[in-house]
Enzyme design. Sequence first.
Site, mmCIF file in Angstrom:
data_model
loop_
_atom_site.group_PDB
_atom_site.id
_atom_site.type_symbol
_atom_site.label_atom_id
_atom_site.label_comp_id
_atom_site.label_asym_id
_atom_site.label_seq_id
_atom_site.Cartn_x
_atom_site.Cartn_y
_atom_site.Cartn_z
ATOM 1 N N GLY A 121 -51.809 91.736 48.819
ATOM 2 C CA GLY A 121 -51.885 89.910 49.724
ATOM 3 C C GLY A 121 -53.344 89.806 49.724
ATOM 4 N N LYS A 152 -49.604 78.013 52.332
ATOM 5 C CA LYS A 152 -49.388 79.044 53.581
ATOM 6 C C LYS A 152 -47.562 78.281 53.699
ATOM 7 C CE LYS A 152 -50.383 79.084 58.523
ATOM 8 N NZ LYS A 152 -49.784 80.939 58.512
ATOM 9 N N ARG A 185 -44.389 95.886 48.233
ATOM 10 C CA ARG A 185 -42.786 95.793 47.637
ATOM 11 C C ARG A 185 -42.813 96.703 46.469
ATOM 12 N NH1 ARG A 185 -41.708 89.321 48.048
ATOM 13 N NH2 ARG A 185 -41.065 89.545 50.222
ATOM 14 N N GLY A 243 -50.364 90.879 62.966
ATOM 15 C CA GLY A 243 -50.849 90.480 62.096
ATOM 16 C C GLY A 243 -50.191 88.855 61.468
ATOM 17 N N GLY A 285 -49.174 79.555 62.960
ATOM 18 C CA GLY A 285 -49.227 81.195 64.490
ATOM 19 C C GLY A 285 -50.211 81.110 65.057
ATOM 20 N N ALA A 293 -51.971 86.446 66.627
ATOM 21 C CA ALA A 293 -51.358 85.133 65.547
ATOM 22 C C ALA A 293 -52.813 85.418 64.899
ATOM 23 C CB ALA A 293 -51.203 83.808 66.132
ATOM 24 N N ASN A 294 -53.736 85.630 65.376
ATOM 25 C CA ASN A 294 -55.665 85.568 64.650
ATOM 26 C C ASN A 294 -56.336 86.365 64.931
ATOM 27 O OD1 ASN A 294 -58.367 84.106 63.877
ATOM 28 N ND2 ASN A 294 -56.735 82.272 63.556
ATOM 29 N N PHE A 295 -56.951 86.972 64.002
ATOM 30 C CA PHE A 295 -57.642 88.100 64.561
ATOM 31 C C PHE A 295 -59.582 87.683 64.641
ATOM 32 C CE2 PHE A 295 -54.576 90.613 62.231
ATOM 33 C CZ PHE A 295 -53.738 91.643 63.290
ATOM 34 N N HIS A 305 -54.565 74.267 56.613
ATOM 35 C CA HIS A 305 -54.239 75.059 56.117
ATOM 36 C C HIS A 305 -54.356 74.819 54.060
ATOM 37 C CE1 HIS A 305 -54.191 77.385 59.508
ATOM 38 N NE2 HIS A 305 -54.681 78.493 59.482
ATOM 39 N N HIS A 306 -54.487 76.257 53.571
ATOM 40 C CA HIS A 306 -54.312 76.726 52.474
ATOM 41 C C HIS A 306 -52.791 75.638 51.397
ATOM 42 C CE1 HIS A 306 -52.235 80.345 52.781
ATOM 43 N NE2 HIS A 306 -53.063 80.615 53.267
#
Length: 248
Positions: free
Chosen positions: A16, A144, A36, A84, A150, A109-111, A140-141
Amino acid sequence: MTQISAPRIGIAGITGRLGTLCAEEAGDALVGGLSRTADAQRNITTDPATLAKSCDVVIDVSHASSVPAHAAAFAQAGCAWVLGTTGLDQGAQDAVNAAAQHIPVLQAANFSPALTLFLELARQLGAGLPDYDAEILEVHHRQKLDAPSGTALAIGRAVAEGRGVNFEDVARTDQNGRRPDGAIGFASLRGGQIVGEHDLVLMAADEQITLSHRALDRRVFARGALLAARWLAGRPAGLYTMADALKR
């Protein structure tokens, strides 16, 4: 457990956008990934147990539906887990909590380091201005999946915690109709390729205060995730936050 100076790092969701950046930031510490689709040349597997056996810590930026299986596999292997992934239902969160009884888990939820401090300020504002209307706007983009984000929910929880109220009782994601007293409201916008924007606005009849955070490059989240992973590896079992990692 004892602190590990140079932990072996795996990434769940490695193909991702954020997972790819985490892999770049990990450098030589990266030992494999989870996706996957398997890729033997890149040590990418589809089996969380296989990844966990080769790692000291896994950074998980995959999908919420994968969290229960990851929780079981990482706990079984004794592998630290930096999570995350957002949008968890109660069953997935219960699985996270159960895993933290056996391994160190850092859930965020956010780093972003700055956003982590934003949450502390939100908690203080909630406590200091309990009667002000609280509204959270996030942008957001267009790809999402979850709304509110989050991070937005984490901000709302911080305000509620500061006010000493149950978040679920005051959260309002449906903005139709008159605003109830004491509500913490949310608004979400989606479009373009915006990395992430969050505003907390507290309003009274005669003044308002706005706390804002803008992520300008998604790499800030990858760097924060690596900081968290290196801090977490070797810690005792338990559920940790990004704020804990920043106390280093």
